[in-house]
Design a protein around this motif. Sequence first.
Motif, PDB file in Angstrom:
ATOM      1  N   ASP A 163       0.813  -1.211   0.000  1.00 30.03           N
ATOM      2  CA  ASP A 163       0.000   0.000   0.000  1.00 30.03           C
ATOM      3  C   ASP A 163       0.849   1.264   0.000  1.00 30.03           C
ATOM      4  N   ARG A 164       2.097   1.156   0.442  1.00 28.45           N
ATOM      5  CA  ARG A 164       2.964   2.330   0.526  1.00 28.45           C
ATOM      6  C   ARG A 164       3.662   2.663  -0.792  1.00 28.45           C
ATOM      7  N   PHE A 165       3.521   1.781  -1.759  1.00 22.73           N
ATOM      8  CA  PHE A 165       4.029   2.113  -3.089  1.00 22.73           C
ATOM      9  C   PHE A 165       2.960   2.903  -3.828  1.00 22.73           C
ATOM     10  N   MET A 166       3.302   4.102  -4.248  1.00 20.85           N
ATOM     11  CA  MET A 166       2.338   4.923  -4.983  1.00 20.85           C
ATOM     12  C   MET A 166       1.938   4.246  -6.283  1.00 20.85           C
ATOM     13  N   LEU A 167       2.937   3.686  -6.998  1.00 23.08           N
ATOM     14  CA  LEU A 167       2.682   3.131  -8.321  1.00 23.08           C
ATOM     15  C   LEU A 167       3.196   1.697  -8.430  1.00 23.08           C
ATOM     16  N   TYR A 168       2.449   0.902  -9.167  1.00 23.75           N
ATOM     17  CA  TYR A 168       2.876  -0.440  -9.552  1.00 23.75           C
ATOM     18  C   TYR A 168       3.077  -0.432 -11.062  1.00 23.75           C
ATOM     19  N   VAL A 169       4.241  -0.888 -11.505  1.00 25.64           N
ATOM     20  CA  VAL A 169       4.566  -0.858 -12.936  1.00 25.64           C
ATOM     21  C   VAL A 169       4.928  -2.259 -13.396  1.00 25.64           C
ATOM     22  N   ARG A 170       4.209  -2.747 -14.381  1.00 27.78           N
ATOM     23  CA  ARG A 170       4.522  -4.035 -14.995  1.00 27.78           C
ATOM     24  C   ARG A 170       5.490  -3.784 -16.149  1.00 27.78           C
TER      25      ARG A 170
END
Length: 318
Positions: A163-170
């Motif tokens: 939850d503390r990661f602003m963005l998830y990038v594949r």
Amino acid sequence: MGTRDSILQISEAMNAAVVGQQEVVERLLIALVANGHVLMEGLPGTAKTRSVKTLSHLMESEFSRVQFTPDLLPSDVTGSEIYREQNATFEFQEGPIFGNLLLADEINRAPAKVQAALLEAMEERQVTVAGQTHRLPELFLVMATQNPIEQEGTYPLPEAQMDRFMLYVRVDYPDGANELEILRLVRGEKAGKSSEPTKIAQEVIFQARKEVLAVQVAEAAEKYIVDLVLATRIPQKYEGSLQGWIRLGASPRGTLALDAAARAHAWLAGQDFVSPDNIRAVAPACLAHRIHLSYEAEAAGITRTQVIEELLKQVVPV
């Protein structure tokens, strides 16, 4: 040169060095100017490490890398108290977390205690060692990577840390044309043909963050952001498969991330206001890692990104 022009110069240089990963570059720059952390997931060799190192190389910043392994200790990341015999005192020796850009490589291989130490740093921008609190640099970003396939010997990230990661990038493989360009680029680098880039001062980054905060978000856009997040929590309000796919929705951090990332996306596009298109553009990166799939969705091979794409079809701006 204006602040935005300087950031776009970073974007241009990164796209030249990290071929075929325009979306990854854009997401990293959004995180940079919105002051958020990034979780990158992709197979080995897809330029995850290269992307972060290139970004650091283009700025006046200190780059730190930690290769996460099961035997890693919290002190290997945060630093520790060292006894100085000549003074008979303890002195704090900073760990790699005190860099400006921290690459947490294969973060899901770290045991729980290390992940807990990193969690404090990401949220509070500080670390506590031997009862003493030490502030991290003003420019501090965690850019973590994980391998989606090889799960042996890994520790899945706790939901609180995800939850503390602003963005998830594949990060996916490049296509054939880009692969050929990568081949020629790396061959040229080995031959010493690459030149030293001009570094952007940290003050430019801080000014960009102020300008991003000044981007206007109309009440209708705010409501659209909230409606998207609420739809992950109450999917039964909508038609289609959402209700059967989502077990648990996004937290309020998802709302805050979506707002900040949409403003950064608008600013990078030269806008002084947030439009629904900006919100839709960053929604998968802000929300995909914050939802929990139902067992039925997992069994059917539905991905979190597919769920967010369906969500965007169902929830429309007013």
